[in-house]
Design an enzyme around this catalytic site. Structure first.
Site, PDB file in Angstrom:
ATOM      1  CD  GLU A 131       8.162  -7.995  -6.012  1.00  0.00           C
ATOM      2  OE1 GLU A 131       8.068  -6.789  -6.328  1.00  0.00           O
ATOM      3  OE2 GLU A 131       7.415  -8.523  -5.170  1.00  0.00           O
ATOM      4  CG  HIS A 164       6.533  -1.835  -7.646  1.00  0.00           C
ATOM      5  ND1 HIS A 164       7.610  -2.354  -8.322  1.00  0.00           N
ATOM      6  CD2 HIS A 164       6.235  -2.739  -6.681  1.00  0.00           C
ATOM      7  CE1 HIS A 164       7.941  -3.528  -7.793  1.00  0.00           C
ATOM      8  NE2 HIS A 164       7.118  -3.775  -6.790  1.00  0.00           N
ATOM      9  CD  GLU A 165       3.840  -2.262  -3.778  1.00  0.00           C
ATOM     10  OE1 GLU A 165       3.268  -3.372  -3.878  1.00  0.00           O
ATOM     11  OE2 GLU A 165       5.052  -2.163  -3.488  1.00  0.00           O
ATOM     12  CG  HIS A 176       2.932  -6.217  -7.202  1.00  0.00           C
ATOM     13  ND1 HIS A 176       3.682  -7.226  -7.763  1.00  0.00           N
ATOM     14  CD2 HIS A 176       3.806  -5.477  -6.454  1.00  0.00           C
ATOM     15  CE1 HIS A 176       4.939  -7.118  -7.381  1.00  0.00           C
ATOM     16  NE2 HIS A 176       5.047  -6.047  -6.599  1.00  0.00           N
TER      17      HIS A 176
END
Length: 197
Positions: free
Chosen positions: A81, A58-59, A62
């Site tokens: 998000e 997820h990070e 980003h």
């Protein structure tokens, strides 16, 4: 790198670092770096109970969704998000297999449904907040990821991933709105997607 191929856009920064902090719970992104909680440092036995792979994916996502393109205002934070949450599902599908990833996506959807049933419902794009933090909820993370999965189903894999790539190329290093994504989806697919959005 997995996301380079998936997004059709090469990793946009010169480096990538991960920093571990005792004061961080899960993860937080910064351009070319991720801040992770101490729980991210595990051995193989600990990973059986809880893997940080999803948080890390997820990070890392980003770096594209939140840093390469970022939301113009907090009402559009799903571009950061939801896309990162859906990306962690896509990584799990690649690394863990179809069944494990499908179960992960089901858990995401159910997290949103619990919030909608037990607390409140709101649109994914929401500008009636008192503080920006109110937009960082299960509507922005798992609901948005589930909606992206539906969009992928409607468009088909080829068109869906071309939309993502074109969106990143068209709006690189810019602040974007949901309308920008809708227009890019229409342009790439050749379809009027107003009914969907």
């Amino acid at each position: 790198m997995f996301f380079n191929t998936l997004f059709g856009y090469k990793y946009p920064w010169e480096k990538y670092d991960q920093v571990v902090s005792a004061h961080q719970g899960g993860g937080a992104e910064a351009t070319s770096a991720t801040l992770l909680g101490e729980g991210a440092v595990t051995n193989r036995m600990e990973e059986i109970d809880f893997s940080f792979e999803g948080i890390i994916a997820h990070e890392v996502a980003h770096q594209w969704w939140g840093d390469l393109v970022t939301c113009r205002s907090w009402e559009h934070n799903w571009i950061n998000e939801s896309f990162a949450t859906y990306s962690d599902y896509l990584y799990k599908r690649y690394d863990w297999g179809e069944d494990e990833a499908a179960f992960d996506l089901l858990k995401k959807k159910n997290a949103y449904l619990r919030e909608a049933h037990d607390r409140y419902m709101r649109p994914i794009v929401f500008n009636r907040y008192e503080t920006p933090g109110q937009n960082f909820d299960s509507h922005a993370y798992p609901k948005g990821a589930s909606v992206l999965h539906m969009l992928r189903f409607v468009l088909g894999d080829d068109t869906f991933f071309r939309v993502l790539s074109q969106f990143l190329h068209r709006f690189e290093f810019q602040a974007v709105s949901t309308q920008d994504f809708i227009q890019c989806t229409k342009d790439v697919s050749g379809l009027n997607m107003d009914w969907f959005f």
